[in-house]
Design a protein around this motif. Structure first.
Motif, PDB file in Angstrom:
ATOM      1  N   ALA A 141       0.239  -1.218   0.375  1.00  0.00           N
ATOM      2  CA  ALA A 141      -0.148   0.087  -0.163  1.00  0.00           C
ATOM      3  C   ALA A 141       1.065   1.618   0.111  1.00  0.00           C
ATOM      4  N   GLY A 142       0.209   2.363  -0.747  1.00  0.00           N
ATOM      5  CA  GLY A 142       1.050   3.527  -0.309  1.00  0.00           C
ATOM      6  C   GLY A 142       1.722   4.395  -1.006  1.00  0.00           C
ATOM      7  N   ALA A 143       1.328   3.604  -2.301  1.00  0.00           N
ATOM      8  CA  ALA A 143       1.994   4.340  -4.169  1.00  0.00           C
ATOM      9  C   ALA A 143       0.750   5.363  -4.040  1.00  0.00           C
ATOM     10  N   LEU A 144       1.866   6.799  -4.964  1.00  0.00           N
ATOM     11  CA  LEU A 144       0.635   7.216  -5.311  1.00  0.00           C
ATOM     12  C   LEU A 144      -0.343   7.140  -6.396  1.00  0.00           C
ATOM     13  N   TRP A 145       0.626   6.779  -7.584  1.00  0.00           N
ATOM     14  CA  TRP A 145       0.458   6.129  -9.274  1.00  0.00           C
ATOM     15  C   TRP A 145      -0.536   4.825  -9.357  1.00  0.00           C
ATOM     16  N   CYS A 146      -0.721   4.387  -8.251  1.00  0.00           N
ATOM     17  CA  CYS A 146      -0.826   2.999  -8.585  1.00  0.00           C
ATOM     18  C   CYS A 146      -1.129   1.702  -9.939  1.00  0.00           C
ATOM     19  N   ARG A 147       0.266   2.178 -10.271  1.00  0.00           N
ATOM     20  CA  ARG A 147       0.717   0.739 -11.139  1.00  0.00           C
ATOM     21  C   ARG A 147       1.796  -0.397 -10.384  1.00  0.00           C
ATOM     22  N   LEU A 148       1.907  -1.130 -11.286  1.00  0.00           N
ATOM     23  CA  LEU A 148       2.928  -2.532 -11.105  1.00  0.00           C
ATOM     24  C   LEU A 148       4.621  -2.306 -10.335  1.00  0.00           C
ATOM     25  N   ARG A 149       4.055  -1.480  -9.596  1.00  0.00           N
ATOM     26  CA  ARG A 149       6.013  -1.210  -9.922  1.00  0.00           C
ATOM     27  C   ARG A 149       5.874  -1.382  -7.893  1.00  0.00           C
ATOM     28  N   ALA A 150       6.795  -1.962  -7.917  1.00  0.00           N
ATOM     29  CA  ALA A 150       6.877  -2.440  -6.380  1.00  0.00           C
ATOM     30  C   ALA A 150       7.443  -1.173  -5.539  1.00  0.00           C
ATOM     31  N   TYR A 151       8.538  -0.977  -6.124  1.00  0.00           N
ATOM     32  CA  TYR A 151       9.485   0.583  -5.781  1.00  0.00           C
ATOM     33  C   TYR A 151       8.139   1.867  -5.250  1.00  0.00           C
ATOM     34  N   GLU A 152       7.565   1.723  -6.047  1.00  0.00           N
ATOM     35  CA  GLU A 152       6.086   3.076  -5.827  1.00  0.00           C
ATOM     36  C   GLU A 152       5.380   2.800  -4.675  1.00  0.00           C
ATOM     37  N   PHE A 153       5.584   1.652  -3.850  1.00  0.00           N
ATOM     38  CA  PHE A 153       4.806   1.124  -2.365  1.00  0.00           C
ATOM     39  C   PHE A 153       5.343   1.150  -1.696  1.00  0.00           C
ATOM     40  N   THR A 154       5.116   1.907  -0.502  1.00  0.00           N
ATOM     41  CA  THR A 154       5.347   2.163   1.135  1.00  0.00           C
ATOM     42  C   THR A 154       5.273   0.868   1.794  1.00  0.00           C
ATOM     43  N   TYR A 155       4.729   0.625   2.016  1.00  0.00           N
ATOM     44  CA  TYR A 155       3.719  -0.405   3.104  1.00  0.00           C
ATOM     45  C   TYR A 155       4.251  -1.441   2.494  1.00  0.00           C
TER      46      TYR A 155
END
Length: 119
Positions: free
Chosen positions: A94-108
């Motif tokens: 959870a925690g991504a701003l753009w909701c894409r399938l990119r693990a590095y964009e997720f915080t939690y």
């Protein structure tokens, strides 16, 4: 702060079904499922935003479905027609701003739940 707890993994034969659950605390715009097999990079499986928009990886499209129950603060991943290649540790994120399938964009991240599919 968002906390995530996955459940529902297990061992099934090819062609079987499983449903993963992820209980969350705290608000988040986007949640997703990722998986990581031994020796491989973590890959995106599916994401869903608070407005219901979803992204699903081509490798699971038509077999897996992501959904949420906001009343229960729970994220689900329904997995049908499972294949041995689906064997991996599955993580809720959870925690991504753009909701894409990119693990590095997720915080939690949750602790992961193992899915094993035998042939």
């Amino acid at each position: 702060q968002v906390q995530l707890v996955e459940s529902g993994g297990g061992s099934v034969q090819a062609g079987g079904t499983l449903r993963l659950s992820c209980a969350r605390s705290g608000y988040t715009y986007c949640m997703g499922w990722f998986r990581q097999a031994p020796g491989k990079e973590r890959e995106g499986v599916a994401t869903i935003s608070s407005d219901g928009s979803t992204s699903v990886a081509e490798s699971v499209k038509g077999r897996f479905a992501i959904s949420t129950d906001n009343a229960k603060n729970t994220l689900y991943l329904q997995m049908n027609s499972l294949k041995p290649d689906d064997t991996a540790m599955y993580y809720c994120a959870a925690g991504a701003l753009w909701c894409r399938l990119r693990a590095y964009e997720f915080t939690y991240w949750g602790q992961g739940t193992q899915v094993t599919v035998s042939s």
